[in-house]
Design a protein around this motif. Structure first.
Motif, PDB file in Angstrom:
ATOM      1  N   LYS A 288       1.012   2.810 -12.299  1.00 56.07           N
ATOM      2  CA  LYS A 288      -0.063   2.109 -11.562  1.00 56.07           C
ATOM      3  C   LYS A 288       0.335   0.659 -11.272  1.00 56.07           C
ATOM      4  O   LYS A 288      -0.509  -0.194 -11.057  1.00 56.07           O
ATOM      5  CB  LYS A 288      -1.398   2.143 -12.321  1.00 56.07           C
ATOM      6  CG  LYS A 288      -1.834   3.508 -12.775  1.00 56.07           C
ATOM      7  CD  LYS A 288      -2.286   4.364 -11.632  1.00 56.07           C
ATOM      8  CE  LYS A 288      -2.933   5.637 -12.129  1.00 56.07           C
ATOM      9  NZ  LYS A 288      -2.246   6.844 -11.756  1.00 56.07           N
TER      10      LYS A 288
ATOM     11  N   CYS B   7       9.298  -0.513  -1.061  1.00 56.75           N
ATOM     12  CA  CYS B   7       8.301  -0.432  -2.122  1.00 56.75           C
ATOM     13  C   CYS B   7       8.883   0.379  -3.269  1.00 56.75           C
ATOM     14  O   CYS B   7       9.884   1.076  -3.092  1.00 56.75           O
ATOM     15  CB  CYS B   7       7.010   0.209  -1.614  1.00 56.75           C
ATOM     16  SG  CYS B   7       7.224   1.884  -1.002  1.00 56.75           S
TER      17      CYS B   7
ATOM     18  N   ALA C 299       3.550   1.758  -1.830  1.00 53.11           N
ATOM     19  CA  ALA C 299       4.192   1.976  -3.120  1.00 53.11           C
ATOM     20  C   ALA C 299       3.697   3.293  -3.720  1.00 53.11           C
ATOM     21  O   ALA C 299       2.511   3.623  -3.648  1.00 53.11           O
ATOM     22  CB  ALA C 299       3.894   0.816  -4.068  1.00 53.11           C
ATOM     23  N   TYR C 300       4.626   4.022  -4.294  1.00 51.43           N
ATOM     24  CA  TYR C 300       4.297   5.291  -4.943  1.00 51.43           C
ATOM     25  C   TYR C 300       4.429   5.075  -6.438  1.00 51.43           C
ATOM     26  O   TYR C 300       5.524   5.134  -6.997  1.00 51.43           O
ATOM     27  CB  TYR C 300       5.238   6.402  -4.451  1.00 51.43           C
ATOM     28  CG  TYR C 300       4.946   7.746  -5.068  1.00 51.43           C
ATOM     29  CD1 TYR C 300       3.812   8.476  -4.696  1.00 51.43           C
ATOM     30  CD2 TYR C 300       5.782   8.278  -6.032  1.00 51.43           C
ATOM     31  CE1 TYR C 300       3.529   9.708  -5.267  1.00 51.43           C
ATOM     32  CE2 TYR C 300       5.518   9.513  -6.614  1.00 51.43           C
ATOM     33  CZ  TYR C 300       4.389  10.219  -6.230  1.00 51.43           C
ATOM     34  OH  TYR C 300       4.122  11.443  -6.799  1.00 51.43           O
ATOM     35  N   ALA C 301       3.303   4.753  -7.079  1.00 51.72           N
ATOM     36  CA  ALA C 301       3.306   4.402  -8.504  1.00 51.72           C
ATOM     37  C   ALA C 301       2.205   5.150  -9.252  1.00 51.72           C
ATOM     38  O   ALA C 301       1.349   4.540  -9.889  1.00 51.72           O
ATOM     39  CB  ALA C 301       3.144   2.897  -8.652  1.00 51.72           C
TER      40      ALA C 301
ATOM     41  N   LYS D  86       2.294  -1.357  -8.657  1.00 49.23           N
ATOM     42  CA  LYS D  86       2.893  -1.312  -7.328  1.00 49.23           C
ATOM     43  C   LYS D  86       3.727  -2.566  -7.083  1.00 49.23           C
ATOM     44  O   LYS D  86       3.321  -3.671  -7.437  1.00 49.23           O
ATOM     45  CB  LYS D  86       1.816  -1.211  -6.255  1.00 49.23           C
ATOM     46  CG  LYS D  86       1.001   0.060  -6.334  1.00 49.23           C
ATOM     47  CD  LYS D  86      -0.071   0.074  -5.256  1.00 49.23           C
ATOM     48  CE  LYS D  86      -0.848   1.370  -5.289  1.00 49.23           C
ATOM     49  NZ  LYS D  86      -1.833   1.415  -4.190  1.00 49.23           N
TER      50      LYS D  86
ATOM     51  N   ASN E 159       3.547  -7.837  -6.217  1.00 51.35           N
ATOM     52  CA  ASN E 159       3.101  -6.697  -7.012  1.00 51.35           C
ATOM     53  C   ASN E 159       1.584  -6.623  -7.054  1.00 51.35           C
ATOM     54  O   ASN E 159       0.886  -7.566  -6.667  1.00 51.35           O
ATOM     55  CB  ASN E 159       3.667  -6.758  -8.429  1.00 51.35           C
ATOM     56  CG  ASN E 159       2.885  -7.712  -9.301  1.00 51.35           C
ATOM     57  OD1 ASN E 159       2.703  -8.869  -8.943  1.00 51.35           O
ATOM     58  ND2 ASN E 159       2.400  -7.252 -10.425  1.00 51.35           N
TER      59      ASN E 159
ATOM     60  N   GLU F 118       0.808  -1.220   0.000  1.00 47.22           N
ATOM     61  CA  GLU F 118       0.000   0.000   0.000  1.00 47.22           C
ATOM     62  C   GLU F 118       0.846   1.278   0.000  1.00 47.22           C
ATOM     63  O   GLU F 118       0.363   2.348  -0.350  1.00 47.22           O
ATOM     64  CB  GLU F 118      -0.942   0.023   1.210  1.00 47.22           C
ATOM     65  CG  GLU F 118      -0.205   0.153   2.539  1.00 47.22           C
ATOM     66  CD  GLU F 118      -1.138   0.151   3.741  1.00 47.22           C
ATOM     67  OE1 GLU F 118      -1.901   1.128   3.912  1.00 47.22           O
ATOM     68  OE2 GLU F 118      -1.094  -0.840   4.499  1.00 47.22           O
TER      69      GLU F 118
END
Length: 150
Positions: A28, A46, A22-24, A30, A82, A20
């Motif tokens: 989109k 992450c 992850a900065y993607a 993660k 992922n 949660e």
């Protein structure tokens, strides 16, 4: 170091637990990782994207760099998970750069890489299997003063 089933399960849980973060925002896609040191500590990471693309960092390297920055350099295993934009999970092998970073700190014949879709659906590979003929510290010979004199 043989990875116990309970530790494998813990690594999978911990990796999914940080997904949660992850900065993607761009891909989109993660990715999260949980890294086990030989001393038994677990470091998580992450993926962190950047609008300029190349300054981003993979989950695996985030976990490894966190561990190294705290003095840990001996690793036993990593779990990588992922989630795509639709919330699906699939096996997510490490990219080439992450494999090379693993080669720097890990024994390729002993370091386990777990790719998990969920706690019951996973694959386990040795680094040597995913990076055959990898180039690491052992490939560089230590230069001495005698080597510098002709």
């Amino acid at each position: 170091m043989k990875l116990q089933e309970s530790m494998r399960e813990e690594l999978i849980r911990r990796a999914f637990g940080v997904l949660e973060y992850a900065y993607a925002p761009y891909s989109k896609f993660k990715v999260a990782a949980a890294l086990l040191t030989k001393s038994g500590k677990i470091y998580t990471g992450c993926n962190i994207e950047n609008a300029a693309l190349s300054p981003g960092n993979c989950a695996e390297r985030t976990a490894i760099f966190k561990a190294v920055s705290e003095g840990e350099k001996d690793f036993a295993a990593i779990c990588i998970v992922n989630e795509d934009a639709q919330g699906n999970h699939d096996y997510c092998p490490p990219c080439g750069v992450c494999r090379q970073v693993m080669m720097e700190f890990c024994d390729p014949g002993e370091f386990t890489i777990i790719l998990a879709k969920d706690e019951g659906d996973y694959q386990a590979h040795m680094l040597a299997e995913l990076l055959p003929l990898g180039f690491g510290p052992g490939n560089l010979k230590k230069q001495t003063d005698d080597d510098l004199v002709d």
